[in-house]
Scaffold this active site. Structure first.
Site, PDB file in Angstrom:
ATOM      1  N   ASP A 144      33.659  56.493  15.190  1.00  0.00           N
ATOM      2  CA  ASP A 144      33.471  55.818  13.905  1.00  0.00           C
ATOM      3  C   ASP A 144      34.780  55.424  13.233  1.00  0.00           C
ATOM      4  O   ASP A 144      34.774  54.855  12.133  1.00  0.00           O
ATOM      5  CB  ASP A 144      32.659  56.710  12.956  1.00  0.00           C
ATOM      6  CG  ASP A 144      31.203  56.777  13.376  1.00  0.00           C
ATOM      7  OD1 ASP A 144      30.652  55.731  13.760  1.00  0.00           O
ATOM      8  OD2 ASP A 144      30.617  57.877  13.320  1.00  0.00           O
ATOM      9  N   ASP A 202      25.622  51.539  17.471  1.00  0.00           N
ATOM     10  CA  ASP A 202      26.496  51.457  16.294  1.00  0.00           C
ATOM     11  C   ASP A 202      27.955  51.223  16.692  1.00  0.00           C
ATOM     12  O   ASP A 202      28.748  50.664  15.928  1.00  0.00           O
ATOM     13  CB  ASP A 202      26.442  52.742  15.465  1.00  0.00           C
ATOM     14  CG  ASP A 202      25.070  53.392  15.401  1.00  0.00           C
ATOM     15  OD1 ASP A 202      24.309  53.254  16.370  1.00  0.00           O
ATOM     16  OD2 ASP A 202      24.782  54.051  14.404  1.00  0.00           O
TER      17      ASP A 202
HETATM   18  N1  GLY Z   1      26.279  55.068  12.496  1.00  0.00           N
HETATM   19  C1  GLY Z   1      25.177  55.822  11.995  1.00  0.00           C
HETATM   20  C2  GLY Z   1      24.127  55.029  11.333  1.00  0.00           C
HETATM   21  O1  GLY Z   1      23.986  53.840  11.454  1.00  0.00           O
HETATM   22  O2  GLY Z   1      23.357  55.624  10.629  1.00  0.00           O
END
Ligand code: GLY
Length: 425
Positions: A144, A202
């Site tokens: 992330d 994601d």
């Molecule tokens: N990256 C986690 C979400 O989209 O909740």
């Protein structure tokens, strides 16, 4: 003489019709931006002594409701995620540390709101909250990093560049590339769980950091990693109908270990935000590479989304396959990510108007009373009604900082495309 009179009459008619042509009504944009600026400033003042960032409002969950939404009799939860808020936490702002995956969105929203309104107080706050994230440059424990640093420092670099910002972005990109595995040809997403090498959809959103650092440094190895990751994801995450799985885990030789969900209704369902991450990610890949494989793919995913979302206001339910009843929560975050992506996609294809119109419909919905918070309410967040992780009982029908961020980004893209400036609204 007669001819002159006719010409004069025609000219007068044209003049009158130009004068009476109704001006496009963009008051919804002003309403959204004014609310956003006020909410962001109010939040900045209220939490400035905490060294934390605003993430959402704490919601509880009802087990029977979860079972109904998931169409299961009993549930298995991740213990770490399923804690009910205490009575005094319920309905209050949930703050997060700089190491949370969402830490970049609030500073990023401050940057966008400053850019769009020219309000210098927002810029001062944007600098302060971006600087909080400085230690993230040493963090290696998640994919992330792209979300965290590109949305905060990435916007700072665009709007107020300096060498420190560029160094933070490069160090973070190096750490993100450290998670790339050559045999699998992908970046590892998570370090928790029992998966061998989990990659979530994601992760497409973290590639913009690599593209930006490749351009800033002139070193294409960042871009090469991003492109390889995008190709591997294209090959393994998608079903024939262009919906995607949330999690694909790989064996060490690059074969697929498992295809699952973590935040969707079930493994084979279409989790709304996952579909939004996909269209956004592949649109960005085309922007950066001009490779039409990515463009054609983004178009397929966009068409799938527009076909599968059946709500009148174009704000999806939290999962496309969730049973639709009065209690089914929406996910405004999926809508704002989709709107931002489709505005960009609309500039890349000949029939782009349909994507722009759809994005405008989403933005008008989000800027209406059903989703846009009243100033002073909603714990300082801009939008209401997003869903974080329903199967884990977490952040259901609540504001989320990333719904706010992509809403502002979409407004910026829309205003740029239409030549709208805040001053003229
Ligand atoms: N990256 C986690 C979400 O989209 O909740």
């Amino acid at each position: 003489m007669k001819k002159n009179l006719v010409l004069l009459a025609l000219g007068a008619l044209t003049f009158v019709s130009c004068q009476t042509q109704p001006k496009e009504d963009y008051s919804w944009i002003k309403k959204g931006l004014d609310a956003a600026s006020a909410q962001l400033q109010l939040t900045a003042e209220e939490i400035s002594s905490t060294n934390m960032l605003p993430r959402s409002i704490r919601t509880g969950y009802d087990m029977n409701f979860l079972c109904r939404q998931l169409e299961r009799d009993s549930l298995t939860f991740k213990d770490s995620l399923r804690a009910q808020p205490t009575a005094d936490q319920l309905g209050k702002r949930r703050l997060c540390s700089v190491y949370d995956w969402t830490s970049g969105f609030y500073p990023g929203s401050l940057w966008y709101a400053y850019e769009l309104t020219g309000n210098d107080t927002l810029k001062t706050w944007a600098i302060q909250y971006t600087n909080l994230l400085n230690p993230v440059r040493y963090y290696t424990g998640t994919h992330d990093l792209g979300f965290m640093v590109n949305c905060s420092y990435g916007n700072a670099e665009r709007l107020a560049p300096n060498d420190t910002i560029a160094a933070v972005m490069k160090e973070t990109a190096d750490n993100l590339c450290g998670r790339f595995n050559d045999s699998i040809s992908a970046i590892r997403s998570w370090d928790f769980g029992t998966w061998n090498f989990p990659v979530i959809i994601d992760n497409m959103m973290n590639l913009d950091l690599l593209f930006n650092v490749a351009k800033a440094t002139g070193n294409n190895s960042y871009k090469d990693i991003a492109v390889k990751h995008a190709m591997t994801t294209m090959n393994n995450h998608f079903r024939p109908d262009y919906t995607c799985w949330h999690v694909v885990s790989y064996n060490n030789d690059g074969t697929v270990e498992k295809k699952q969900t973590f935040q969707g209704k079930n493994d084979d369902s279409s989790w709304a935000r996952g579909q939004a991450w996909a269209v956004y990610g592949y649109t960005a890949c085309y922007r950066e590479t001009q490779d039409t494989t990515f463009l054609n793919f983004a178009v397929k995913v966009a068409d799938m989304i527009m076909n599968r979302v059946k709500t009148d206001d174009a704000i999806p339910y939290w999962d496309y396959d969730a049973p639709v009843t009065e209690e089914t929560p929406r996910d405004a975050s999926a809508a704002s990510v989709t709107a931002s992506a489709l505005i960009e996609l609309s500039t890349m294809v000949p029939d782009g108007k349909k994507y722009l119109d759809y994005a405008e419909k989403i933005l008008k919905s989000l800027s209406g009373d059903a989703y846009l918070a009243k100033v002073g309410e909603n714990q300082g967040f801009i939008l209401m009604h997003s869903t974080g992780s329903l199967p884990n009982g977490s952040e259901i029908d609540t504001p989320l900082n990333y719904a706010d961020y992509y809403y502002l980004e979409a407004l910026k893209r829309f205003m740029d495309l239409k030549g709208i400036s805040y001053k003229n609204l």
